[in-house]
Design a protein around this motif. Structure first.
Motif, PDB file in Angstrom:
ATOM      1  N   VAL A  95     -95.686 -37.513 -48.998  1.00 41.37           N
ATOM      2  CA  VAL A  95     -95.393 -37.007 -47.657  1.00 41.37           C
ATOM      3  C   VAL A  95     -94.946 -35.556 -47.780  1.00 41.37           C
ATOM      4  N   PHE A  96     -94.994 -34.851 -46.629  1.00 41.37           N
ATOM      5  CA  PHE A  96     -94.557 -33.448 -46.663  1.00 41.37           C
ATOM      6  C   PHE A  96     -94.045 -33.057 -45.287  1.00 41.37           C
ATOM      7  N   ILE A  97     -93.176 -32.004 -45.306  1.00 40.82           N
ATOM      8  CA  ILE A  97     -92.681 -31.370 -44.072  1.00 40.82           C
ATOM      9  C   ILE A  97     -92.755 -29.869 -44.313  1.00 40.82           C
ATOM     10  N   LEU A  98     -93.513 -29.160 -43.443  1.00 41.51           N
ATOM     11  CA  LEU A  98     -93.709 -27.723 -43.592  1.00 41.51           C
ATOM     12  C   LEU A  98     -93.211 -27.033 -42.321  1.00 41.51           C
ATOM     13  N   HIS A  99     -92.152 -26.176 -42.488  1.00 40.97           N
ATOM     14  CA  HIS A  99     -91.628 -25.416 -41.346  1.00 40.97           C
ATOM     15  C   HIS A  99     -92.355 -24.089 -41.271  1.00 40.97           C
ATOM     16  N   PRO A 100     -92.770 -23.663 -40.044  1.00 40.50           N
ATOM     17  CA  PRO A 100     -93.544 -22.417 -39.937  1.00 40.50           C
ATOM     18  C   PRO A 100     -92.805 -21.195 -40.499  1.00 40.50           C
ATOM     19  N   LYS A 101     -91.467 -21.172 -40.418  1.00 39.94           N
ATOM     20  CA  LYS A 101     -90.714 -20.010 -40.887  1.00 39.94           C
ATOM     21  C   LYS A 101     -90.053 -20.266 -42.228  1.00 39.94           C
ATOM     22  N   LYS A 102     -89.546 -21.444 -42.417  1.00 38.21           N
ATOM     23  CA  LYS A 102     -88.803 -21.740 -43.635  1.00 38.21           C
ATOM     24  C   LYS A 102     -89.696 -22.155 -44.795  1.00 38.21           C
ATOM     25  N   GLY A 103     -90.918 -22.532 -44.487  1.00 36.70           N
ATOM     26  CA  GLY A 103     -91.817 -22.966 -45.549  1.00 36.70           C
ATOM     27  C   GLY A 103     -91.713 -24.466 -45.815  1.00 36.70           C
ATOM     28  N   LEU A 104     -92.043 -24.843 -47.037  1.00 37.56           N
ATOM     29  CA  LEU A 104     -92.102 -26.272 -47.393  1.00 37.56           C
ATOM     30  C   LEU A 104     -90.679 -26.796 -47.555  1.00 37.56           C
ATOM     31  N   GLU A 105     -90.311 -27.735 -46.638  1.00 38.62           N
ATOM     32  CA  GLU A 105     -88.983 -28.320 -46.690  1.00 38.62           C
ATOM     33  C   GLU A 105     -88.951 -29.586 -47.538  1.00 38.62           C
ATOM     34  N   TYR A 106     -90.096 -30.256 -47.602  1.00 37.54           N
ATOM     35  CA  TYR A 106     -90.181 -31.442 -48.461  1.00 37.54           C
ATOM     36  C   TYR A 106     -91.646 -31.639 -48.866  1.00 37.54           C
ATOM     37  N   PRO A 107     -91.887 -31.862 -50.131  1.00 35.47           N
ATOM     38  CA  PRO A 107     -90.951 -31.877 -51.264  1.00 35.47           C
ATOM     39  C   PRO A 107     -90.564 -30.452 -51.634  1.00 35.47           C
ATOM     40  N   LEU A 108     -89.417 -30.296 -52.210  1.00 34.25           N
ATOM     41  CA  LEU A 108     -88.922 -28.982 -52.568  1.00 34.25           C
ATOM     42  C   LEU A 108     -89.524 -28.508 -53.882  1.00 34.25           C
ATOM     43  N   ARG A 109     -89.737 -27.202 -53.956  1.00 31.00           N
ATOM     44  CA  ARG A 109     -90.187 -26.624 -55.220  1.00 31.00           C
ATOM     45  C   ARG A 109     -88.946 -26.379 -56.075  1.00 31.00           C
ATOM     46  N   SER A 110     -88.613 -27.342 -56.909  1.00 31.92           N
ATOM     47  CA  SER A 110     -87.424 -27.205 -57.740  1.00 31.92           C
ATOM     48  C   SER A 110     -87.604 -28.002 -59.013  1.00 31.92           C
ATOM     49  N   LEU A 111     -86.678 -27.819 -59.911  1.00 35.60           N
ATOM     50  CA  LEU A 111     -86.740 -28.556 -61.169  1.00 35.60           C
ATOM     51  C   LEU A 111     -86.486 -30.038 -60.946  1.00 35.60           C
ATOM     52  N   ALA A 112     -85.867 -30.355 -59.789  1.00 35.97           N
ATOM     53  CA  ALA A 112     -85.576 -31.760 -59.507  1.00 35.97           C
ATOM     54  C   ALA A 112     -86.812 -32.513 -59.027  1.00 35.97           C
ATOM     55  N   ALA A 113     -87.859 -31.787 -58.678  1.00 32.42           N
ATOM     56  CA  ALA A 113     -89.078 -32.441 -58.185  1.00 32.42           C
ATOM     57  C   ALA A 113     -89.721 -33.261 -59.302  1.00 32.42           C
ATOM     58  N   THR A 114     -90.274 -34.379 -58.906  1.00 29.32           N
ATOM     59  CA  THR A 114     -90.976 -35.237 -59.887  1.00 29.32           C
ATOM     60  C   THR A 114     -92.331 -34.625 -60.231  1.00 29.32           C
ATOM     61  N   ARG A 115     -92.950 -35.207 -61.282  1.00 27.79           N
ATOM     62  CA  ARG A 115     -94.270 -34.710 -61.710  1.00 27.79           C
ATOM     63  C   ARG A 115     -95.310 -34.910 -60.607  1.00 27.79           C
TER      64      ARG A 115
END
Length: 542
Positions: A95-115
């Motif tokens: 699943v994903f959530i993309l805000h027009p101004k804030k960008g990708l809210e989920y999943p986050l681009r971080s080290l905590a993200a799964t493979r």
């Protein structure tokens, strides 16, 4: 020569149309085989087209249901509900959530993200980064191959959304694999959110409704863009080029449905061709067999006509010869110039002998006509065979001795009672005597043997002449047949005597045959010659 020309013309008139007919039939059979083969392929392709429509409708239903569910999620519970779907709904992979101004809210681009989340982000990076708009594929998706009536009916079955929104489904290729991403945007400046379909779950749903081909031995195969088999039904091996292929749906780009007829279908078509060719071969065989039969009958008729022509000439000569002798000697006796008693007796003997010869010839002709027409009648009477032979030999002894023949009688002891037509038997024995006088004059003896064997009475007539050549031994009883050698050519004859004698004897249950095992006389010079055996059923009386 005219007969051979007629036969050649007949075969030309028979075979030319037959070959033309066979060629036309073979051509029609080939076209019919191709038509049947194409009809089978067309039927399979139509079935595949129906299956493609069902697949497209199934995917559309799944997508519309998910789109409607996405639109019904409250804004305050958006992330929570999507995460629940990701964990619990087998149709949702990511699943994903993309805000027009804030960008990708989920999943986050971080080290905590799964493979899986990192792969998902990288896979749809052009969309999440804004390089591509989410509705770039809307125009193409609206050209769905599913009939408009289905889409319209589905749309009518759902309640309209309470507010204007944007939504869609994007087929996306990454690493040569197809992924499908669904998205919605309820407000113009609101967030874009959605789900990625789990393709394995989707395939499992399609598999439950994937139809089997309607033809035995055929196969229906669903393949992806790389040619890998995703679903398959039927018995045929999916090898080589398919017999038919069509695209499944714009919702599944580059996926295709292929049909294979398989060996069974090929064998069925080949079986039809084999059966048709077999029937064609039987027809040609029947035509050729009929032609051969007609040709044989024609040749037999021609041969029979030639034999009859030769027979008429030969009979005319045989009738003329005794008549000439009878007339000559009768005129000499009538003139009164022959005073010598011994000469008169000899002339009368000649007249009597030639009269008997003429009588036997006429009897042969009459019997031949009756036998040919099936009108020959017999008068069987009981008599003793030994007495019969003694009397017959005594009557013709003078004729045989005057011709230089020694008469030898070898009779077994005891009576030989038989019941048969006496005249027919006499004529048969006289025919054998006449043949001996004609063709065995070098042997100078004639042997009459009377014996019993297996309940039958045997009468054997043996001479010491040159015998019958081996090639002619099996044909001497044929009508009009005479062995082609210098001896028979020099003697008059019709070739009917043996044939008539055998037929009359067989009509009464007896037989006449050339006996190679007939024992010769003890003298060396008698080891040659021919031996004919008459077999009469024995009749014992108390």
């Amino acid at each position: 020569m005219a007969g051979r020309r007629s036969i050649l013309i007949f075969w030309a008139l028979l075979m030319v149309p037959a070959l033309i007919l066979a060629g036309i039939a073979f051509r029609l059979l080939s076209l019919e085989e191709a038509r049947i083969r194409q009809a089978r392929i067309t039927t399979l392709v139509d079935q595949a087209r129906t299956a493609a429509g069902h697949i497209d409708l199934t995917i559309e239903t799944v997508q519309n249901n998910l789109t409607g569910a996405l639109l019904e999620i409250p804004a305050h519970a958006l992330e929570q509900r999507l995460l629940e779907w990701e964990r619990q709904n087998p149709l949702v992979r990511n699943v994903f959530i993309l805000h027009p101004k804030k960008g990708l809210e989920y999943p986050l681009r971080s080290l905590a993200a799964t493979r899986e989340e990192r792969q998902f982000i990288n896979r749809f990076a052009p969309l999440f980064s804004g390089e591509m708009a989410f509705d770039f594929n809307r125009a193409a998706m609206e050209e769905s191959p599913v009939p408009a009536s289905r889409t319209g009916l589905y749309a009518l079955s759902r309640e309209p959304s309470p507010a204007p929104h944007a939504s869609g489904w994007i087929p996306w290729f990454s690493d040569n694999r197809l992924y499908i991403l669904g998205w919605v945007q309820r407000l113009e400046n609101g967030p874009v959110y959605g789900v990625e379909l789990e393709m394995m779950t989707l395939l499992s749903r399609l598999a439950s409704e994937f139809p089997a081909p309607g033809q035995k031995g055929a196969a229906l195969v669903l393949s992806d863009g790389s040619g890998s088999t995703l679903l398959r039904s039927g018995e045929a091996a999916a090898e080589g080029e398919p017999d038919g292929r069509l695209a499944v749906s714009l919702r599944l780009p580059h996926w295709s449905l292929s049909v294979y007829r398989g060996n069974a279908a090929h064998g069925s078509t080949r079986g039809f061709m084999v059966l048709a060719l077999l029937l064609l071969g039987l027809m040609l065989t029947a035509i050729v067999s009929g032609g051969i039969m007609i040709t044989r009958l024609t040749l037999a008729k021609i041969k029979d006509a030639r034999h009859k022509t030769s027979f008429v000439a030969s009979v005319s000569h045989e009738l003329k010869t005794p008549l000439t002798s009878i007339r000559m000697y009768a005129e000499l006796l009538q003139s009164g110039r022959i005073k010598d008693v011994s000469k008169q007796a000899r002339y009368l003997e000649v007249i009597v002998g030639e009269s008997g010869r003429l009588t036997r010839l006429i009897n042969n002709l009459l019997d031949f006509g009756r036998l040919e027409q099936g009108r020959k009648t017999y008068n069987p009477v009981p008599f003793d065979m030994k007495d019969f032979l003694e009397g017959l030999i005594g009557i013709h002894a003078i004729r045989l001795r005057n011709a230089g023949f020694e008469i030898i009688k070898d009779f077994a002891p005891g009576p030989f009672p038989v019941v048969t037509d006496r005249d027919a038997l006499e004529q048969s024995v006289l025919n054998l005597m006449d043949n001996t006088l004609k063709y065995a004059d070098q042997g100078k003896f004639i042997t009459f043997i009377l014996a019993r064997e297996a309940g039958d009475t045997l009468v054997k007539v043996r001479d010491g002449g040159p015998g019958i050549p081996a090639p002619a031994a099996d044909r001497v009883f044929e009508k009009f047949y005479r062995a082609d050698n210098s001896l028979t050519a020099a003697k008059p004859g019709s070739g009917l005597g043996l044939s008539i004698a055998r037929q009359m004897l067989r009509d009464q249950g007896g037989d006449l045959y050339l006996d190679p095992d007939c024992a010769p006389h003890q003298e060396a010079e008698m080891s040659r010659g021919a031996c004919f055996t008459i077999r009469i059923p024995h009749n014992e009386k108390d």
